[in-house]
Design an enzyme around this catalytic site. Structure first.
Site: not given
Ligand SMILES: Cc1ncc(COP(=O)(O)O)c(C=O)c1O
Length: 392
Positions: A47, A133, A176, A180, A205, A208, A239
């Protein structure tokens, strides 16, 4: 093994039979070319989209923060863990995202769990995209609110579900902006219109999207100009920014609320200084090179169209995240292994991370993938997919 643990052996055997066995692979070199067990591999699975994890300015900023503040923050934020580097980082994030305030958490996962359960509880409603996610889903479940999954990117469905729950508790719409595992984009402006019309809160969120989409990597909320309609712009430092940690950008009042109520913020040691420093360094690099995201996306578009021309199914991808849809779990793992033998790291993603029957390789393009490498890797992926019967 103790008798009481024998059920684990049975469950693991079931997972193995379903092609869902997982294992940890150690790497002793990171970046565009990683190394594992003496083998050098081209990294198509990280990422670290902009290559900032190994950027000299980012690393120097992390080391500078360690030298100044030490290895750890030494306490939670409300005790003695709030450092001036946290404050500086929160101001920078708020400014980048176009919100009055921001708050950083130990991880993106912790941010989602903390903010969602601080906003809704029993008797309230969360409307969440079916493909959102796991951290968002877990957060919604942990909040004890009623969880309503809406069809992927289906604004009319959200609207219907939301209307059906009006007059009974608070309502929060969650999505999101860049998904992801599929790399497609949410209709953020249209969802924001629904939230506004329904009087619901909205959380996006941008894990990405941050660093990649929008002006200077600000994300999709900012590029659509809907900051005033989206209450919470969540993101990660882990990321494209190349470090670790999570954050939410929001109103000052909302930030104050989280300081009082977000349990993953309150009951956890503050983000390590090195990670605050690294994120500040990464934001400096982005500020000085505002075209990085656009360049990455142009390169990803080239790679995607080459893969599609070769007959591969890249799903709905519109970003640096490009799935190669396979379907069957075991076949996806076999494809991953075949590519690995050729020095290409393309991790297979299987349920429950993605819906059943949609196992895939999740490829991610990095800014340090030269076009010639992308062309060659696309050809090799197509040949491997043909050999495994993924394409004819
Ligand atoms: C869309 C999304 N939100 C939140 C997270 C969580 O983030 P972190 O890896 O910083 O805990 C991820 C991680 O893969 C993600 O893809």
């Amino acid at each position: 093994m103790q008798m009481a643990e024998t059920w684990i052996t049975d469950e693991l055997a079931t997972l193995r039979e379903a092609g869902l066995e997982r294992a940890l692979t150690p790497y002793d070199r990171t970046g565009v070319e990683v190394a594992s067990e003496g083998q050098s591999l081209l990294n198509f699975s990280s990422n670290d989209y902009l290559g900032l994890a190994r950027h000299s300015r980012v690393q120097a900023a992390a080391i500078g923060a360690i030298n100044r503040f030490g290895a750890g923050a030494t306490a939670s934020r409300l005790v003695t863990g709030t450092l001036t580097c946290h404050q500086a980082l929160e101001s920078r994030i708020a400014a980048l995202k176009g919100y009055p305030a921001a708050l950083v958490f130990g991880s993106g996962y912790a941010a989602n769990v903390g903010i969602i359960s601080a906003l809704v509880g029993r008797g309230d409603h969360v409307f969440i995209d079916r493909l959102a996610h796991a951290s968002l889903v877990d957060a919604a479940v942990l909040s004890r609110a009623s969880v309503h999954r809406f069809h992927h990117n289906d604004t009319a469905h959200v609207s219907r579900l939301c209307r059906g729950c009006s007059g009974s508790g608070k309502r929060l719409i969650v999505t999101e902006s860049v998904f992801s595992m599929d790399g497609d984009l949410a209709p953020v402006p249209a969802l924001a219109v629904v939230a506004e019309a329904e009087g619901a809160m909205m959380l996006v969120d941008e894990a990405h999207a941050t660093g990649v989409f929008g002006p200077g990597g600000a994300g999709l909320i900012r590029s659509a100009g809907v900051e005033s309609k989206v209450n919470l712009s969540m993101g990660t430092l882990s990321k494209a920014l190349g470090g670790s940690g999570g954050f939410v950008a929001c109103s000052g009042e909302m930030r104050t609320w989280f300081i009082h109520k977000a349990r993953s913020f309150i009951y956890s040691t503050a983000l390590p200084p090195a990670m605050a420093g690294a994120a500040l360094g990464a934001l400096d690099v982005l500020r000085d090179n505002p075209g990085m995201g656009a360049e990455l996306l142009a390169r990803a578009a080239h790679f995607r169209s080459r893969l599609r021309d070769l007959g591969l199914n890249t799903g709905p991808s519109e970003s640096q995240i490009i799935p190669i849809m396979v379907g069957d779990n075991t076949r996806a793992v076999r494809l991953h292994r075949r590519l690995r033998e050729q020095g290409i790291l393309a991790i297979a993603i299987r349920p429950p991370t993605v819906p059943r029957g949609t196992a895939r390789l999740r490829l991610s393009v990095r800014l340090d993938h030269p076009v010639a490498m992308l062309n060659e890797v696309a050809d090799r992926i197509a040949a491997a997919a043909r050999a495994e019967g993924v394409i004819s």
